[in-house]
Design an enzyme around this catalytic site. Sequence first.
Site, PDB file in Angstrom:
ATOM      1  N   CYS A 258      36.005   2.919 -24.262  1.00 46.98           N
ATOM      2  CA  CYS A 258      35.204   3.059 -23.037  1.00 46.98           C
ATOM      3  C   CYS A 258      36.017   3.843 -22.028  1.00 46.98           C
ATOM      4  O   CYS A 258      37.082   3.419 -21.610  1.00 46.98           O
ATOM      5  CB  CYS A 258      34.784   1.700 -22.489  1.00 46.98           C
TER       6      CYS A 258
ATOM      7  N   HIS B 100       0.822  -1.212   0.000  1.00 44.63           N
ATOM      8  CA  HIS B 100       0.000   0.000   0.000  1.00 44.63           C
ATOM      9  C   HIS B 100       0.858   1.266   0.000  1.00 44.63           C
ATOM     10  O   HIS B 100       0.621   2.197  -0.786  1.00 44.63           O
ATOM     11  CB  HIS B 100      -0.938  -0.011   1.223  1.00 44.63           C
TER      12      HIS B 100
END
Length: 797
Positions: free
Chosen positions: A752, A421
């Site tokens: 990279c 909830h």
Amino acid sequence: MKYVKWLDEIGADDVHIVGGKNASLGEMIKELKDEGVNVPYGFALTADSYWYLLDYNNLREKIGEVLRDLDTHDINSLREKTKAARDLIFNAELPADLYEEIKEAYKKLSEYYGEDESDVAVRSSATAEDLPDASFAGQQDTYLNVKGIDNVVHYVKSCYASIFTDRATSYRHDKGFDHFKVGLSICVQKMARSDLAASGVMFSIDTESGFDKVVVINASYGLGENIVAGKVNPDEFIVFKPTLEKGYKAIINKKLGSKLTKAVYDENGGIKDVETTEEERFKYSLSDDDVLTLARWAVKIENHYTKRNGRYTPMDIEWAKDGKTGQLFVVQARPETVQSRRNLSVLETYKLKERSKVLVEGIAVGSKIATGKVHVIDTPEEMDRFKDGEILVTDMTDPDWEPIMKKAAAIITNRGGRTCHAAIISRELGVPAIVGCGDATEKLQTGQEITISCAEGEIGYVYEGKLDYEVERIDLSKLEKPKTQIKMNLGNPAIAFQMAGIPNDGIGLARMEFIISSFIQVHPLALIHFDELEDKKAKEIIAELTKGYDDKPQYFIDKLAYGVAMLAASVYPNQILVRMSDFKTNEYANLIGGQEFEPEEENPMIGFRGASRYYSDAYREGFALECKAMKKVRDEFGLTNVALMIPFCRTPEEGVKVIEEMKKNGLVQGENGLEIYVMAEIPSNVICADEFAEIFDGFSIGSNDLTQLTLGIDRDSGLVAHLFDERHIAVKRMISMLIEKAHKHGKPVGICGQGPSDFPDFAEFLVEQGIDSMSLNPDSVMQTIVNIKKLEEKLGR
């Protein structure tokens, strides 16, 4: 019958008659039954039955008078007025003809199942429920294990009254819905005996990031109320839709929840909580086959509603497994109302600018950051003390808490998972939440200044004090992509789906070491030779980490496969280049149990690392586990966008040996499109580029190691750090030579590292040389795309 409709008589067009929940159940029974989606049978009491009850007892005027001058921010007044409205409905007389219809329908439903009195669920279904722009889910009541006509009628009236719960009343008021324009229908539906098996919630979209290629399934033992209420930390399964639809066993991640309790039938009617056994806690509550069946159903339901609505409609679905028959059932389905409404053309990123002591951690809900004062509250009765902008800290929440949640800057709970909830409401309100912390109410004190961060992946952190942070918003609609591929360096699976929204051409470097050190933590050889370990402390830790695994090496394979799969899924079908492990010996030794398997070296940086380990007897068994994990990702999960990269490969001969070793472990170059790259980080990789190009499918430049080895610099030494420069002519000549040789053989070259984003002149050099791709940290990608596009235009590309 005037007020009863059987579920197979109604469909999605009947929301105004039977509410969203019933309309959806009927739609699935009518449209998806033939596709194998099971829904328990039952009947709906139409919204007219609710209006009939109100008018028969002249309640509209009375309730209207009770709710006059309603102020939803005055908690005590709201509570008093809504209770009075509920009492008026519950104590009203049920018209005789309505009673007879309910009695007759319940009798027929019981006969349908061959029973005298069927056990049923009595569920509320508001006529304005679960519309695409509003979620009324969970605002009205549901009652389980109801048996006998008197009990059915009792709980039907309870459901009617629940239209005026605190949360439902304040939600309608704040959203501008007239209280008497929202009716209530009721579903009376045969129970699936999940008290003897498992139940849960699933979404056909990732609820945190909005990544739409996965089904996220939460599961726990017993009836589903405990998951929805946040009373348990459930198991979680993530299934990748694109490869699931191709027939692969695409469960790309699994997490074992603690599942401390379960809701079961109470022998006196209704339900009760009992503790789970230790065996249940360390075992998944669903089999892989059940997970895959549910995921296929989620895709079918999503596809059906998407086609029906003429736009993408991700779904929020509740399911249950019947422990008597072994059958799975869908017991609810509604549109997901948070991520589906997000503006996808704007990328919003929260970043902490500083750090402090971590006080509490748990499951992150959302990706925002908030600061404020703690207010620990034990029960909704204390709500009137809560001030706007405070951070709510409590054990768990339910619909009664919603008025206070609207005031909170953030929410922290001890219990609950992603579908509890507190998580659902915080998403709806757009505030960050951390759920399932365990001990937040003990560790945090009212009035304490804290910072709550959900911007660091799936784990949410509560930091001491008020920390500085920034929010970056980027308009993606105006972004033009360059010809040079711009990829991401990404090794953390926890943030993969979050990063998927960044425009990219794939992942150019996924470091396996991050997954091994953060998620596995154990040296692979310590798992293989677990029984022979001499370090008792390490043995105890490994036993705890691998609970549930009789086969210890399988723990390594599974965890590594799940980590890589999450990364690969986030950029699918674009390529992800996964570098096989590249720890130095001292770093391997720091893994749990590692000391017994690693030598001590004078200079680990250029010692026993990378390719030389993979075919050595000292690590061959460990490398085999890495290979098996990658085979699982590609062959079992279907993520064939995974290419592999070999680091620190000193000679072409080493390359041949490594590829042979991979083949022994089922990774055959070229088979099922498998590509194997080599890191170009040693001068020999450039000097012998022609020979390496005959062996590997491509090159990725590791500029840090290439610079240090070309210039002869120890990059960890502060004494010579000023000489380290990847833009030095010697390094640039190396890069230029490599690109020329690789392209001559038709092999791609990427780089990279942060050089291209940190130094625009270096990026210009790379573009001039014809680099195929650049791979950068995610936070540099957007600006680099803009810069490289301008560079290409300047160079006439």
